[in-house]
Design an enzyme around this catalytic site. Structure first.
Site, PDB file in Angstrom:
ATOM      1  CG  HIS A  39      83.033 -43.461  -2.546  1.00  0.00           C
ATOM      2  ND1 HIS A  39      83.758 -44.224  -1.657  1.00  0.00           N
ATOM      3  CD2 HIS A  39      83.432 -43.819  -3.781  1.00  0.00           C
ATOM      4  CE1 HIS A  39      84.575 -45.002  -2.343  1.00  0.00           C
ATOM      5  NE2 HIS A  39      84.403 -44.781  -3.628  1.00  0.00           N
ATOM      6  CG  LEU A  40      77.809 -42.719   2.583  1.00  0.00           C
ATOM      7  CD1 LEU A  40      78.237 -43.100   3.985  1.00  0.00           C
ATOM      8  CD2 LEU A  40      76.298 -42.605   2.480  1.00  0.00           C
ATOM      9  CB  SER A  41      81.964 -37.922   1.353  1.00  0.00           C
ATOM     10  OG  SER A  41      83.033 -38.838   1.151  1.00  0.00           O
ATOM     11  CB  ALA A  61      90.118 -45.867   4.047  1.00  0.00           C
ATOM     12  CE1 TYR A  87      82.292 -40.476   4.745  1.00  0.00           C
ATOM     13  CE2 TYR A  87      83.221 -40.195   6.949  1.00  0.00           C
ATOM     14  CZ  TYR A  87      83.388 -40.398   5.591  1.00  0.00           C
ATOM     15  OH  TYR A  87      84.642 -40.532   5.063  1.00  0.00           O
ATOM     16  CG  ASP A 134      94.236 -57.813  -8.439  1.00  0.00           C
ATOM     17  OD1 ASP A 134      94.086 -56.931  -9.307  1.00  0.00           O
ATOM     18  OD2 ASP A 134      95.356 -58.197  -8.042  1.00  0.00           O
ATOM     19  NE  ARG A 160      89.164 -38.572   2.751  1.00  0.00           N
ATOM     20  CZ  ARG A 160      89.223 -39.483   3.741  1.00  0.00           C
ATOM     21  NH1 ARG A 160      88.900 -40.737   3.512  1.00  0.00           N
ATOM     22  NH2 ARG A 160      89.601 -39.129   4.950  1.00  0.00           N
ATOM     23  CG  ASN A 186      81.306 -46.827   0.865  1.00  0.00           C
ATOM     24  OD1 ASN A 186      82.525 -46.702   0.739  1.00  0.00           O
ATOM     25  ND2 ASN A 186      80.549 -45.898   1.429  1.00  0.00           N
ATOM     26  NE  ARG A 224      84.423 -42.997   9.108  1.00  0.00           N
ATOM     27  CZ  ARG A 224      84.597 -43.410   7.867  1.00  0.00           C
ATOM     28  NH1 ARG A 224      83.668 -44.085   7.253  1.00  0.00           N
ATOM     29  NH2 ARG A 224      85.718 -43.168   7.257  1.00  0.00           N
ATOM     30  N   PRO A 283      85.762 -50.756   5.822  1.00  0.00           N
ATOM     31  CG  PRO A 283      88.086 -50.889   5.884  1.00  0.00           C
ATOM     32  CD  PRO A 283      86.915 -51.007   4.954  1.00  0.00           C
ATOM     33  CG  ASN A 284      86.859 -46.877   9.988  1.00  0.00           C
ATOM     34  OD1 ASN A 284      86.988 -47.315  11.136  1.00  0.00           O
ATOM     35  ND2 ASN A 284      87.888 -46.658   9.200  1.00  0.00           N
ATOM     36  CD  GLU A 302      84.725 -47.302  -5.985  1.00  0.00           C
ATOM     37  OE1 GLU A 302      85.271 -48.242  -6.601  1.00  0.00           O
ATOM     38  OE2 GLU A 302      85.330 -46.256  -5.693  1.00  0.00           O
ATOM     39  CG  HIS A 362      91.047 -43.786  -1.142  1.00  0.00           C
ATOM     40  ND1 HIS A 362      90.308 -43.293  -2.193  1.00  0.00           N
ATOM     41  CD2 HIS A 362      90.286 -43.580  -0.030  1.00  0.00           C
ATOM     42  CE1 HIS A 362      89.158 -42.798  -1.725  1.00  0.00           C
ATOM     43  NE2 HIS A 362      89.129 -42.968  -0.417  1.00  0.00           N
ATOM     44  NE  ARG A 381      86.077 -36.472   2.726  1.00  0.00           N
ATOM     45  CZ  ARG A 381      85.941 -37.565   3.460  1.00  0.00           C
ATOM     46  NH1 ARG A 381      85.224 -38.589   3.012  1.00  0.00           N
ATOM     47  NH2 ARG A 381      86.517 -37.642   4.635  1.00  0.00           N
TER      48      ARG A 381
END
Ligand code: DQA
Length: 145
Positions: free
Chosen positions: A100-102, A77, A23, A87, A111, A74, A18, A10-11, A98, A80, A107
């Site tokens: 993550h950019l950040s 959200a 990001y 699963d 998160r 990625n 954003r 998402p997003n 996995e 989390h 944070r």
């Protein structure tokens, strides 16, 4: 080496617009172009982004059944919150990194936990676009195929 699926939750379709202070200003299309250049002659890549948990789960199952060689994921959200995605990864034999950019550990506390990390081969967090390139390099050494 057949193919590696690059999956975004998402997003992440909003990258570039954003929260650019977190990001950056580059878009998902920029990331795709960078990864395609990096992968050239080494593997084929497929890209999929969805804002819907079920669509991501379906895509993981499809990649598993089609015997893709690995997954760069990625989950946004959903990292989390989603036991269902965890699963889906656990039920797949696809090696998953996995990304993550950040740096999620710098944070907000909500998160700091990832449901999906334990079902992944490894996690890269905080390296921006470079994290995806490192994930790709790793999968090319360790993916099934
Ligand atoms: C993110 C981190 C998540 O906490 C957040 O919800 C995102 C992006 C990252 O790439 O840094 O959507 O996965």
């Amino acid at each position: 080496m057949k193919s590696i699926l690059v999956l975004h939750g998402p997003n992440l379709d909003r990258l570039g617009r954003r929260e650019p202070e977190i990001y950056g200003r580059q878009t998902l299309a920029d990331l795709e172009a960078l990864l395609r250049t990096h992968a050239r002659g080494r593997t084929s890549l497929e890209f999929f982004q969805s804002n819907h948990e079920g669509a991501l789960i379906d895509r993981i199952a499809e990649a598993t059944d089609n015997e893709a060689d690995g997954l760069i994921f990625n989950p946004g959200a959903l990292t989390h919150t989603s036991i269902a995605l965890r699963d889906a990864l656990a039920g797949s034999d696809l090696p998953c990194i996995e990304v993550h950019l950040s740096n999620i550990y710098r944070r907000e506390p909500f998160r700091h936990h990832s449901h999906t990390a334990a079902a992944s081969l490894g996690v890269i967090s905080g390296l921006g676009f470079h994290g995806y390139l490192a994930a790709l390099d790793h999968l090319l050494d360790h993916a099934r195929g």
